[in-house]
Write a protein that holds these residues in place. Structure first.
Motif, short mmCIF file in Angstrom:
data_model
loop_
_atom_site.label_atom_id
_atom_site.label_comp_id
_atom_site.label_asym_id
_atom_site.label_seq_id
_atom_site.Cartn_x
_atom_site.Cartn_y
_atom_site.Cartn_z
N GLN A 26 32.53 61.13 114.61
CA GLN A 26 31.40 61.05 113.69
C GLN A 26 30.93 59.64 113.31
N TYR A 27 31.85 58.69 113.27
CA TYR A 27 31.52 57.41 112.63
C TYR A 27 30.48 56.61 113.39
N ALA A 28 30.44 56.68 114.70
CA ALA A 28 29.41 55.94 115.45
C ALA A 28 28.02 56.43 115.05
N GLY A 29 27.86 57.72 114.89
CA GLY A 29 26.57 58.27 114.44
C GLY A 29 26.24 57.86 113.02
N VAL A 30 27.25 57.85 112.17
CA VAL A 30 27.05 57.40 110.79
C VAL A 30 26.60 55.94 110.79
N TRP A 31 27.28 55.10 111.58
CA TRP A 31 26.92 53.68 111.63
C TRP A 31 25.51 53.50 112.19
N GLN A 32 25.15 54.26 113.20
CA GLN A 32 23.81 54.14 113.80
C GLN A 32 22.74 54.46 112.75
N ARG A 33 22.91 55.54 112.00
CA ARG A 33 21.94 55.87 110.95
C ARG A 33 21.91 54.79 109.89
N HIS A 34 23.06 54.26 109.56
CA HIS A 34 23.20 53.20 108.58
C HIS A 34 22.45 51.94 109.03
N ASN A 138 40.01 51.04 107.72
CA ASN A 138 39.34 50.84 106.44
C ASN A 138 38.34 49.69 106.47
N ILE A 139 38.55 48.72 107.35
CA ILE A 139 37.61 47.61 107.47
C ILE A 139 36.24 48.13 107.90
N PHE A 140 36.22 49.13 108.77
CA PHE A 140 34.94 49.71 109.19
C PHE A 140 34.21 50.34 108.01
N TYR A 141 34.95 50.98 107.11
CA TYR A 141 34.32 51.57 105.92
C TYR A 141 33.86 50.48 104.95
N ALA A 164 6.36 49.95 99.36
CA ALA A 164 6.98 51.27 99.46
C ALA A 164 8.29 51.16 100.22
N ALA A 165 9.33 51.69 99.63
CA ALA A 165 10.65 51.65 100.25
C ALA A 165 10.80 52.80 101.23
N PRO A 166 11.49 52.56 102.35
CA PRO A 166 11.76 53.67 103.27
C PRO A 166 12.56 54.77 102.57
N GLY A 167 12.35 55.99 102.97
CA GLY A 167 13.10 57.10 102.38
C GLY A 167 14.59 56.97 102.66
N TYR A 168 15.37 57.49 101.75
CA TYR A 168 16.83 57.39 101.85
C TYR A 168 17.35 58.07 103.11
N VAL A 169 18.31 57.42 103.75
CA VAL A 169 19.03 57.98 104.88
C VAL A 169 20.51 57.84 104.56
N GLY A 170 21.21 58.90 104.57
CA GLY A 170 22.64 58.86 104.28
C GLY A 170 23.45 59.55 105.36
N TRP A 171 24.62 59.87 104.99
CA TRP A 171 25.59 60.55 105.84
C TRP A 171 25.65 59.88 107.16
#
Length: 171
Positions: A26-34, A138-141, A164-171
């Motif tokens: 999951q984390y690669a996808g989380v980082w990409q969205r981030h 934990n360093i990645f987090y 105007a700020a971009p809409g929130y993207v999480g997860w």
């Protein structure tokens, strides 16, 4: 039957397999969205406002993003053993918006590459960071948390400038 319960009990205690499985799947996808969200925030501010700071002593919009990059350089060195510099600090005062976006994208891509190539032994390796024992996972987090903190400040800067700020993207 007792053997099954023993195996189940063993799996439930003393293992970080669920955390590693989450990281690997999951984390690669989380980082990409981030990183996409950080890029959207950085792109939203007009270049003329990249020097905006809300108060004396506060970082400018540009400095917030360069600080994120500096933190990536420092924290990924804890993971790899060598520090990668993404820009020359002496040249940063004259950076244009596209240069800030370039170094931010390069630094975030470096983290994404480290995520894709993280081994179990790297993720499990124990280190002490600022007096706190933790695994390298934990360093990645911490990388994500630090960037989110400064990106949030940049969102406030956008609103202060009427952008105007971009809409929130999480997860």
């Amino acid at each position: 039957m007792l053997a099954r319960w023993m195996v189940l009990l063993l799996l439930m205690t003393g293992t970080n397999l669920p955390a590693q499985e989450y990281f690997k799947t999951q984390y690669a996808g989380v980082w990409q969205r981030h990183l996409d969200y950080s890029k959207a925030v950085a792109e939203a501010m007009p270049e003329a406002n990249y020097d905006f700071r809300p108060a004396e002593g506060a970082m400018s919009f540009q400095e917030q993003f360069l600080h994120i990059v500096d933190n990536i350089s420092m924290l990924t060195a804890l993971l790899t053993g060598s520090r990668q510099e993404f820009y020359q600090k002496s040249a940063a005062t004259g950076f244009k918006k596209d240069e800030v976006l370039r170094v931010l994208s390069h630094a975030n891509a470096h983290v994404l590459d480290l995520i894709h190539h993280a081994t179990d032994s790297l993720l499990n390796e124990e280190i002490t960071f600022r007096g706190v024992p933790m695994s390298k996972q934990n360093i990645f987090y911490l990388l994500r948390d630090h960037q989110a903190h400064h990106r949030a400040q940049c969102l406030v800067y956008l609103r202060m400038k009427g952008v105007a700020a971009p809409g929130y993207v999480g997860w």
